[in-house]
Design an enzyme around this catalytic site. Structure first.
Site, PDB file in Angstrom:
ATOM      1  N   GLY A 273     173.862  38.162 -54.303  1.00 58.13           N
ATOM      2  CA  GLY A 273     174.186  38.948 -55.489  1.00 58.13           C
ATOM      3  C   GLY A 273     175.244  38.343 -56.383  1.00 58.13           C
ATOM      4  O   GLY A 273     175.643  38.958 -57.374  1.00 58.13           O
TER       5      GLY A 273
ATOM      6  N   SER B  65     179.715  41.257 -51.493  1.00 55.80           N
ATOM      7  CA  SER B  65     178.492  41.086 -52.287  1.00 55.80           C
ATOM      8  C   SER B  65     177.277  41.405 -51.440  1.00 55.80           C
ATOM      9  O   SER B  65     177.295  41.230 -50.216  1.00 55.80           O
ATOM     10  CB  SER B  65     178.380  39.648 -52.794  1.00 55.80           C
ATOM     11  OG  SER B  65     177.970  38.774 -51.746  1.00 55.80           O
ATOM     12  N   ASP B  66     176.222  41.888 -52.099  1.00 57.08           N
ATOM     13  CA  ASP B  66     174.936  41.885 -51.414  1.00 57.08           C
ATOM     14  C   ASP B  66     174.503  40.434 -51.286  1.00 57.08           C
ATOM     15  O   ASP B  66     174.934  39.555 -52.049  1.00 57.08           O
ATOM     16  CB  ASP B  66     173.908  42.719 -52.183  1.00 57.08           C
ATOM     17  CG  ASP B  66     172.793  43.226 -51.275  1.00 57.08           C
ATOM     18  OD1 ASP B  66     172.645  42.698 -50.151  1.00 57.08           O
ATOM     19  OD2 ASP B  66     172.068  44.144 -51.682  1.00 57.08           O
ATOM     20  N   TRP B  67     173.632  40.157 -50.339  1.00 59.91           N
ATOM     21  CA  TRP B  67     173.273  38.778 -50.005  1.00 59.91           C
ATOM     22  C   TRP B  67     172.488  38.153 -51.166  1.00 59.91           C
ATOM     23  O   TRP B  67     171.356  38.535 -51.442  1.00 59.91           O
ATOM     24  CB  TRP B  67     172.486  38.763 -48.707  1.00 59.91           C
ATOM     25  CG  TRP B  67     173.327  38.619 -47.473  1.00 59.91           C
ATOM     26  CD1 TRP B  67     173.151  37.701 -46.488  1.00 59.91           C
ATOM     27  CD2 TRP B  67     174.470  39.398 -47.077  1.00 59.91           C
ATOM     28  NE1 TRP B  67     174.113  37.865 -45.506  1.00 59.91           N
ATOM     29  CE2 TRP B  67     174.940  38.889 -45.850  1.00 59.91           C
ATOM     30  CE3 TRP B  67     175.169  40.461 -47.658  1.00 59.91           C
ATOM     31  CZ2 TRP B  67     176.050  39.400 -45.180  1.00 59.91           C
ATOM     32  CZ3 TRP B  67     176.278  40.985 -46.999  1.00 59.91           C
ATOM     33  CH2 TRP B  67     176.705  40.457 -45.786  1.00 59.91           C
TER      34      TRP B  67
END
Length: 743
Positions: A268, A264-266
């Site tokens: 997200g 995941s993006d941070w």
């Protein structure tokens, strides 16, 4: 250069295991196939250990399984250099004294080299630095498409064309992963703006999705064999992209066969059930500060932490779901940290500085050169005036997660002074004041940008010095501050900030040898273009920026960079803005519709009338020499879907100095059932030629070079009929055409 000492923790962890067992477990035996090792390790893990692998334990790490000798996973931001260490639970700097990195050019500059060899070299160098710092996942490269020049993060990506981005991303990944570090390609997918990035739900046709926005990711997976993919913040079809059924399960794994880790993006991730079922493997950054519950227990409250564990124990989610995620994570670990043949890496290596400089030199683009203003003729020059804040501002600091603590950064002013030496006097005038705060995320600029003089006083000083100088080198553009080229927000407008246009026009009126150097990752309006001698796109070139720029300006290096995106005269010349519809950009009520469809960049400008042609087209870039193209020749005039077609063209350096030319091949479908662009890039070669030297350049076209994506059939279609091959030096400088028929 310091060599990396082999870590002792592995031996300390594994010795008790090996001493206690008569035979080495399969997962510890690197001679066994990876899939056997994965299954063996998985069979030995408790449910709690499996779940712990699926979420962060700190800002940039996730847990291993110490009981089994499985190490932690450590991520680092890229893609232009290795991010300095931050505290365990906070974004503040950790205070290390040995985490300064080499700052490599931004990926727009890399794309502008049009040289896959440079991309491979880039990947290897940054991979070696990541490996030395004991990171096993590099969060990069980025390959989102340049849809609007307002996107604050365009400088991290590889331009507007899916073919160019595909060809450049593959060797980058191969270089990084040759160092035993997973390249985590981002941001998957449709992350084409920073405005409302956490909430915007993108609606796009399947055709545009497959033809424009997915090809570089597909190339990264299938040809680059990337070991990791990062989801994006935005939504698609009502689901966040970090846990999106269509993108992650149907396309990434189902259609492309991806066997790596989805990260995941941070921040997200948004709910446990979608994160469990919709393709995500590792959750990072939820809550962003890591302290949303308590300093000691925050990470257990992530969506793929305790809530995930409890639902598995309750039978709401079957254990097979977490097993699938752990298989992907273990597979990445056996490719990186558990690979005994993993090289050690290196840091503070002069070879990395040399790579950064050469990439920058090849990527810098000479946009305009009236009356051969450049290169600077030092033998006839007594004084050079350098003007502009960007000539002294540190550009490695700022821009968001790609901000770096660089070992060093050579500014344009210092680079030019070092190169010119005593041959001429190099004087400096500030000219304008932008953002004087040179710090970002704990990294503090070494340059004092404070200024007490007024704008008029700065202008008057610059004009007075310009009057008595042989050359004026204006270094301006954007600056990686908020709403310039920076993560978290888009630009507010298309023009240059800080009233730079006024200054450039005043300098050009006084001195015809005014050279404008734009430091940016985006196109800008240039109302003064017809009044200055030369224009150079100088990008964000990292540690060696000043040396590379000086080498191009004085002619030590013959510029060979070509634009990876179209530079239009006005914002409304870009399709996403031409429609004058907020629903197209930036979206309304978190909904955005890509009505520009497949007609992005030159695909759109090709369809416009002559008075709306771009200022500088895709693929454009000048040289200090000249090149002559021969006639394109095909090995046959007809082909079938099973055939390939060879295209040959000769290129000759007709000038007086060595230089490199990027030969570009475009394909035009002369009659199709569905609307198609007038032409599309399907091949390029960069060739270095000595004065008078000729070379034959060969391309091979196949069915994929002729295909479009048919929404109705959900298939790539190569439609029989007439096609044309166009060979050129840019999207608008076409030198030769030849037709053929697909049977």
């Amino acid at each position: 250069m310091r060599s990396f000492l082999k870590p002792l923790w592995a031996a300390a962890l594994l010795f008790p295991l090996q001493a206690a067992m008569a035979q080495t477990p399969v997962y510890l035996d690197d001679s066994k196939p990876i899939e056997d090792r994965v299954e063996d390790a998985l069979s030995r893990m408790t449910l709690e250990e499996k779940v712990a692998l699926c979420h962060a334990q700190s800002k940039f790490s996730s847990a291993g399984v110490p009981r089994l000798g499985l190490p932690e996973n450590w991520m680092t931001d890229g893609p232009h250099g290795i991010r300095p260490e931050v505290a365990w639970d906070e974004w503040v700097q950790a205070g290390w004294t040995n985490d300064s990195c080499m700052a490599f050019p931004a990926l727009t500059c890399l794309a502008a080299t049009w040289n896959p060899d440079m991309s491979l070299r880039y990947g290897r160098a940054i991979g070696e630095e990541a490996r030395y710092r004991n990171k096993n996942v590099l969060l990069g490269p980025g390959v989102n498409i340049y849809r609007t020049p307002l996107n604050g993060r365009n400088f991290e990506y590889m331009g507007e064309d899916p073919y160019l981005a595909s060809e450049m991303v593959v060797p980058y990944i191969q270089g990084v992963q040759s160092c035993g570090v997973a390249a985590c390609v981002k941001h998957f997918a449709l992350n084409n703006q920073e405005y409302d990035r956490f909430g915007v739900d993108v609606e796009v046709s399947d055709r545009a999705l497959y033809e424009i926005y997915l090809p570089a990711f597909k190339a990264a997976v299938q040809r680059g064999e990337a070991w990791a993919i990062m989801g994006s913040y935005n939504l698609y079809r009502g689901q966040h992209c970090c846990h999106n059924q269509r993108l992650l399960n149907d396309i990434l794994r189902g259609e492309w066969g991806f066997d790596g880790v989805v990260v995941s993006d941070w921040g997200g991730v948004h709910n446990t059930r979608e994160a469990a079922y919709n393709g995500l493997d590792m959750e990072f950054g939820t809550g962003t500060d890591g302290l949303s519950v308590s300093a000691s227990d925050a990470y257990n409250h992530y969506f793929l932490a305790r809530p995930f564990l409890e639902q598995i124990k309750a039978g709401v989610i079957p254990e097979s779901v977490v097993d699938g995620k752990v298989r992907n994570i273990l597979r990445m670990m056996f490719r990186t940290t558990m690979n005994p043949n993993r090289p050690y890496g290196s840091f503070e290596d002069p070879a990395h500085g040399e790579a950064a400089r050469q990439i920058a030199e090849e990527g810098i683009v000479l946009l305009q050169n009236r009356d051969n203003t450049l290169p600077i003729r030092l033998e006839k020059t007594r004084k050079i005036l350098v003007v502009g804040e960007n000539a002294i501002k540190m550009m490695t600091v700022g821009g968001g997660s790609s901000s770096l603590k660089a070992q060093y950064e050579i500014s344009p002013l210092d680079g030019l002074r070092a190169r010119v030496g005593s041959a001429a006097e190099v004087v400096y005038a500030r000219g304008y004041v932008g953002n004087i705060d040179g710090s970002y995320n704990g990294v503090v600029s070494k340059v004092d940008l404070s200024e007490s003089r007024s704008a008029d006083e700065l202008l008057a000083e610059a004009v007075a010095l310009a009057r008595e100088s042989d050359y004026v080198i204006f270094v301006g553009g954007l600056n990686k501050n908020s709403h310039q080229d920076c993560e978290g927000g888009d630009r507010y407008d298309y023009g240059l900030p800080y009233n730079q246009d006024r200054l450039i026009e005043a300098l050009a009126e006084i001195n015809p040898r005014t050279v404008v150097v734009l430091v940016s990752g985006n196109s800008v309006a240039m109302p003064w273009a017809d009044r200055v001698g030369a224009i150079v796109e100088g990008w964000y070139c990292g540690s060696e920026a000043g040396h590379a720029l000086a080498a191009v300006l004085v002619g030590d290096v013959n510029p060979s960079g070509k634009l990876p995106f179209t530079m239009c005269t006005r914002l409304e010349d870009y399709h996403a803005h031409a429609l004058n519809d907020s629903l197209v950009y930036p979206g309304v009520n978190h909904r955005e519709v890509y009505k520009d469809d497949i007609f992005v960049g030159y695909r759109w400008s090709d369809k416009q009338k002559k008075n709306h042609r771009p200022l500088f087209c895709f693929g454009h870039g000048l040289s200090y020499t000249t090149f002559e193209y021969g006639k394109a020749v095909l090995d046959r005039k007809q082909m079938t879907e099973a055939d390939s077609l060879r295209v040959c063209v000769s290129v000759k350096n007709t000038g007086s100095r060595a230089g490199a030319e990027v030969v570009q091949l475009y394909v035009s479908d002369l009659k199709s059932s569905l609307p198609r662009p007038i032409k599309e890039l399907k091949g390029f070669r960069k060739v270095m030629l000595q004065p008078g030297e000729s070379r034959e350049v060969e391309f091979v076209l196949d069915r994929t070079s002729l295909s479009y994506f048919d929404d109705a059939k959900h298939a790539w279609v190569a439609e029989p009929g007439r096609f044309e091959v166009l060979i050129g030096a840019s999207a608008e400088d076409i030198r030769s055409r030849v037709g053929f028929e697909l049977k």
